[in-house]
Design a protein around this motif. Structure first.
Motif, PDB file in Angstrom:
ATOM      1  N   GLN A 304      27.916  49.296  19.411  1.00  0.00           N
ATOM      2  CA  GLN A 304      28.283  50.359  20.332  1.00  0.00           C
ATOM      3  C   GLN A 304      27.848  50.015  21.767  1.00  0.00           C
ATOM      4  OE1 GLN A 304      29.740  53.624  18.873  1.00  0.00           O
ATOM      5  NE2 GLN A 304      30.236  51.810  17.679  1.00  0.00           N
ATOM      6  N   ILE A 305      28.541  50.619  22.757  1.00  0.00           N
ATOM      7  CA  ILE A 305      28.237  50.399  24.176  1.00  0.00           C
ATOM      8  C   ILE A 305      27.649  51.685  24.741  1.00  0.00           C
ATOM      9  CG2 ILE A 305      29.159  49.663  26.410  1.00  0.00           C
ATOM     10  CD1 ILE A 305      31.519  48.437  24.964  1.00  0.00           C
ATOM     11  N   ARG A 306      26.541  51.590  25.404  1.00  0.00           N
ATOM     12  CA  ARG A 306      25.874  52.773  25.937  1.00  0.00           C
ATOM     13  C   ARG A 306      25.881  52.761  27.461  1.00  0.00           C
ATOM     14  NH1 ARG A 306      26.263  55.633  21.463  1.00  0.00           N
ATOM     15  NH2 ARG A 306      25.266  54.580  19.678  1.00  0.00           N
ATOM     16  N   LEU A 307      25.720  53.931  28.053  1.00  0.00           N
ATOM     17  CA  LEU A 307      25.543  54.040  29.496  1.00  0.00           C
ATOM     18  C   LEU A 307      24.147  53.547  29.866  1.00  0.00           C
ATOM     19  CD1 LEU A 307      27.078  57.605  30.089  1.00  0.00           C
ATOM     20  CD2 LEU A 307      28.134  55.418  30.677  1.00  0.00           C
ATOM     21  N   LEU A 313      27.879  53.579  34.441  1.00  0.00           N
ATOM     22  CA  LEU A 313      28.630  52.645  33.619  1.00  0.00           C
ATOM     23  C   LEU A 313      28.027  51.256  33.718  1.00  0.00           C
ATOM     24  CD1 LEU A 313      32.310  53.680  34.528  1.00  0.00           C
ATOM     25  CD2 LEU A 313      31.039  54.316  32.470  1.00  0.00           C
ATOM     26  N   THR A 314      28.021  50.560  32.629  1.00  0.00           N
ATOM     27  CA  THR A 314      27.604  49.159  32.651  1.00  0.00           C
ATOM     28  C   THR A 314      28.765  48.315  33.178  1.00  0.00           C
ATOM     29  OG1 THR A 314      28.428  48.766  30.412  1.00  0.00           O
ATOM     30  CG2 THR A 314      26.143  49.560  30.634  1.00  0.00           C
ATOM     31  N   PRO A 315      28.502  47.052  33.622  1.00  0.00           N
ATOM     32  CA  PRO A 315      29.608  46.196  34.080  1.00  0.00           C
ATOM     33  C   PRO A 315      30.716  46.068  33.034  1.00  0.00           C
ATOM     34  CG  PRO A 315      27.518  45.214  34.697  1.00  0.00           C
ATOM     35  CD  PRO A 315      27.187  46.394  33.841  1.00  0.00           C
ATOM     36  N   LEU A 341      35.152  35.444  38.340  1.00  0.00           N
ATOM     37  CA  LEU A 341      36.258  35.597  37.394  1.00  0.00           C
ATOM     38  C   LEU A 341      35.804  35.261  35.975  1.00  0.00           C
ATOM     39  CD1 LEU A 341      39.242  36.233  36.989  1.00  0.00           C
ATOM     40  CD2 LEU A 341      39.770  33.839  37.511  1.00  0.00           C
ATOM     41  N   ASN A 342      34.955  34.242  35.847  1.00  0.00           N
ATOM     42  CA  ASN A 342      34.447  33.878  34.524  1.00  0.00           C
ATOM     43  C   ASN A 342      33.612  34.998  33.914  1.00  0.00           C
ATOM     44  OD1 ASN A 342      35.654  31.355  34.492  1.00  0.00           O
ATOM     45  ND2 ASN A 342      33.893  30.348  35.453  1.00  0.00           N
ATOM     46  N   THR A 343      32.856  35.668  34.783  1.00  0.00           N
ATOM     47  CA  THR A 343      32.033  36.790  34.281  1.00  0.00           C
ATOM     48  C   THR A 343      32.912  37.913  33.756  1.00  0.00           C
ATOM     49  OG1 THR A 343      30.294  36.248  35.890  1.00  0.00           O
ATOM     50  CG2 THR A 343      30.248  38.444  34.899  1.00  0.00           C
ATOM     51  N   VAL A 344      33.999  38.186  34.471  1.00  0.00           N
ATOM     52  CA  VAL A 344      34.931  39.237  34.019  1.00  0.00           C
ATOM     53  C   VAL A 344      35.518  38.879  32.661  1.00  0.00           C
ATOM     54  CG1 VAL A 344      37.125  40.376  34.530  1.00  0.00           C
ATOM     55  CG2 VAL A 344      35.467  40.009  36.355  1.00  0.00           C
ATOM     56  N   TYR A 345      35.980  37.636  32.490  1.00  0.00           N
ATOM     57  CA  TYR A 345      36.554  37.215  31.207  1.00  0.00           C
ATOM     58  C   TYR A 345      35.509  37.268  30.088  1.00  0.00           C
ATOM     59  CZ  TYR A 345      40.845  35.670  33.499  1.00  0.00           C
ATOM     60  OH  TYR A 345      42.021  35.641  34.191  1.00  0.00           O
ATOM     61  N   THR A 346      34.261  36.902  30.452  1.00  0.00           N
ATOM     62  CA  THR A 346      33.191  36.944  29.445  1.00  0.00           C
ATOM     63  C   THR A 346      32.971  38.363  28.934  1.00  0.00           C
ATOM     64  OG1 THR A 346      32.082  35.036  30.453  1.00  0.00           O
ATOM     65  CG2 THR A 346      30.755  36.472  29.022  1.00  0.00           C
ATOM     66  N   TYR A 347      32.928  39.352  29.894  1.00  0.00           N
ATOM     67  CA  TYR A 347      32.751  40.750  29.506  1.00  0.00           C
ATOM     68  C   TYR A 347      33.932  41.248  28.659  1.00  0.00           C
ATOM     69  CZ  TYR A 347      28.569  41.654  32.319  1.00  0.00           C
ATOM     70  OH  TYR A 347      27.283  41.665  32.809  1.00  0.00           O
ATOM     71  N   ARG A 348      35.142  40.843  29.019  1.00  0.00           N
ATOM     72  CA  ARG A 348      36.328  41.291  28.267  1.00  0.00           C
ATOM     73  C   ARG A 348      36.295  40.745  26.835  1.00  0.00           C
ATOM     74  NH1 ARG A 348      41.740  41.230  32.016  1.00  0.00           N
ATOM     75  NH2 ARG A 348      42.589  41.920  30.008  1.00  0.00           N
ATOM     76  N   ASN A 349      35.936  39.483  26.693  1.00  0.00           N
ATOM     77  CA  ASN A 349      35.860  38.897  25.350  1.00  0.00           C
ATOM     78  C   ASN A 349      34.738  39.539  24.535  1.00  0.00           C
ATOM     79  OD1 ASN A 349      38.003  37.100  25.681  1.00  0.00           O
ATOM     80  ND2 ASN A 349      36.682  35.554  26.633  1.00  0.00           N
TER      81      ASN A 349
END
Length: 372
Positions: A304-307, A313-315, A341-349
Motif C-alpha cells: 500500500q502507498i501512504r501519505l 502526497l509522496t513523489p 526523467l529516469n526518476t519518474v520512470y522508476t516511480y511509475r514502474n
C-alpha cells in the motif's frame, strides 16, 4: 281447430314431434280437399301439408301472403306464425325462428292467450342465443300464465326447460368466475408492474439526486481550486517581484558575486517548488478526496502507498496524480516536479509493481473519481 293442433301437438318441449306432425298433416290434407282456396284456413292447412312434404319454399309463400297483411291482434296470426316459425326452424334459420317466436308471443299477449306455447318457445330460442337472463324471465312468466289459465300440461313443458336454463346459468356463472379470476390476475400483474415501475423510478431518482450532489460538490471544488490557482499565480507574481527587487538591489550595490551565489544555491526555485507542491497536493486531494484509498484498492495488500506524516502526497503519488489529470508525458511530469526523467520512470514502474493487475493499472488510475 287449427289452434289446437298447432299449439298442443305440433311442438315437443325441444323439437318437432313427428307423430303429432304426421297427424296434423293428415288432417290438413283433408281440409285442403274440402276447403275452398279463399277460405281463411286454406293457406294454413296447405302450408302444413307442404311442411310435412318438406316443400318449405312454397309453404313460406303461402304463409307470407297472409302474414304481410295481418295485424298482431288478429287471432289467426299465432297459427300462421307458428307454422312459419317451424319452417324456419326446420331450415336451421334460427335468427328468423327467434324473430317469429317474438312476434307470436306479442300476438298471444295481444289476444290474451295465456296457455300459449310461443313464450316457452321464445325462452328456448333465447337459450340458444345465450340470453339466459331474458330466457329465465320469459320462462317464469310462461309458468305463471299456465298456472293462471289452468293449462297444467303446459307446466310440464316449462319444467323440462328449467334444467337446460340451469345448466346454462351454471356455465355462464363459471364463465363469469373465470373472467373474474383473469381480472384479478391482471390486476395483480398491474400492481406488480406498478410496484416495479415505482421502485425503478425511486431508484433512478435516488441515483439522480446522488449524481446531482456529486456535481454540486464538483462545482464547489472547481471554485475552490480556481481560487487556489489564482492564489498560486498571485504568489508566483509576488515572488517574481521580490526576486526582481533583490536582483536590482544586489546589482545596484555591486554585489553581483553574492547574487550569483544566491542563484546558484537554488533557494528561490526550491521555495517556489515547495509552494507548488503544497498547493497542488491541497487542490488535487480536494478534487479527488478518495484518490489514495482507490489507488490502494488497486494495489496488493502488502504494498500500500501512504501519505507523508504531514498529510502530503509522496513523489510516487504525485506522478500518479498527474497521470490521472491526463499528463502522461514523462518529461513534462519531470519538469513540473523537478525530477529527472529516469526518476519518474522508476516511480511509475514501482507503482505498477504494487498493482494487482499490472496490465490495466494505468487505465484503472484514469477511472478514479469519474462520475458515471
Amino acid at each position: 281447430m287449427a289452434r289446437v293442433f298447432v299449439g298442443a301437438f305440433f311442438f315437443s318441449p325441444h323439437e318437432v314431434n313427428p307423430d303429432y306432425l304426421g297427424r296434423l298433416v293428415n288432417v290438413s290434407r283433408r281440409l285442403v280437399d274440402i276447403l275452398p282456396q279463399e277460405h281463411d284456413f286454406y293457406p294454413l292447412a296447405k302450408a302444413v301439408v307442404l311442411l310435412g312434404e318438406k316443400n318449405y319454399t312454397l309453404a313460406v309463400s303461402f304463409l307470407t301472403s297472409r302474414l304481410e297483411y295481418m295485424d298482431l291482434s288478429d287471432p289467426f296470426y299465432c297459427d300462421y306464425g307458428s307454422i312459419m316459425a317451424m319452417i324456419e326452424h326446420s331450415r336451421a334459420n334460427y335468427d328468423q325462428w327467434l324473430y317469429m317466436q317474438a312476434l307470436i308471443t306479442l300476438s298471444e299477449l295481444k289476444n290474451l292467450i295465456l296457455d300459449g306455447e310461443a313464450m316457452r318457445q321464445l325462452c328456448a330460442a333465447l337459450v340458444m342465443a345465450d340470453d339466459i337472463d331474458h330466457s329465465l324471465n320469459y320462462l317464469i312468466e310462461s309458468q305463471a300464465d299456465n298456472a293462471f289459465s289452468g293449462a297444467i300440461m303446459r307446466g310440464v313443458h316449462v319444467s323440462d326447460a328449467i334444467p337446460v336454463i340451469s345448466k346454462n346459468y351454471k356455465k355462464k356463472e363459471q364463465s363469469h368466475w373465470k373472467l373474474l379470476y383473469r381480472a384479478i390476475i391482471l390486476m395483480l400483474v398491474l400492481v406488480m408492474a406498478c410496484g416495479i415501475a415505482m421502485y425503478v423510478h425511486f431508484r433512478n431518482k435516488k441515483r439522480l439526486l446522488a449524481m446531482h450532489s456529486k456535481l454540486e460538490q464538483a462545482n464547489d471544488r472547481k471554485e475552490d481550486n480556481l481560487g487556489n490557482f489564482i492564489a498560486l499565480c498571485a504568489s508566483c507574481m509576488e515572488r517574481i517581484e521580490d526576486l526582481n527587487r533583490v536582483v536590482l538591489r544586489k546589482l545596484g550595490a555591486g554585489q553581483a558575486n553574492e547574487l550569483h551565489s544566491l542563484a546558484k544555491s537554488g533557494k528561490f526555485v526550491d521555495e517556489q517548488r515547495r509552494m507548488f507542491y503544497d498547493v497542488f497536493d491541497e487542490v488535487f486531494i480536494g478534487m479527488y478526496p478518495t484518490f489514495v484509498d482507490e489507488v490502494n484498492a488497486l494495489c496488493m495488500p502488502d504494498k500500500q502507498i501512504r501519505l507523508t506524516d504531514s498529510g502530503k502526497l509522496t513523489p510516487e503519488l504525485r506522478i500518479l496524480a498527474f497521470m490521472r489529470l491526463g499528463t502522461d508525458d514523462g518529461s513534462q511530469i519531470a519538469r513540473l516536479l523537478g525530477l529527472s526523467l529516469n526518476t519518474v520512470y522508476t516511480y511509475r514502474n514501482r507503482a505498477k509493481n504494487r498493482a494487482v493487475d499490472r496490465v490495466s493499472f494505468e487505465a484503472d488510475i484514469m477511472k478514479i473519481g469519474r462520475i458515471c
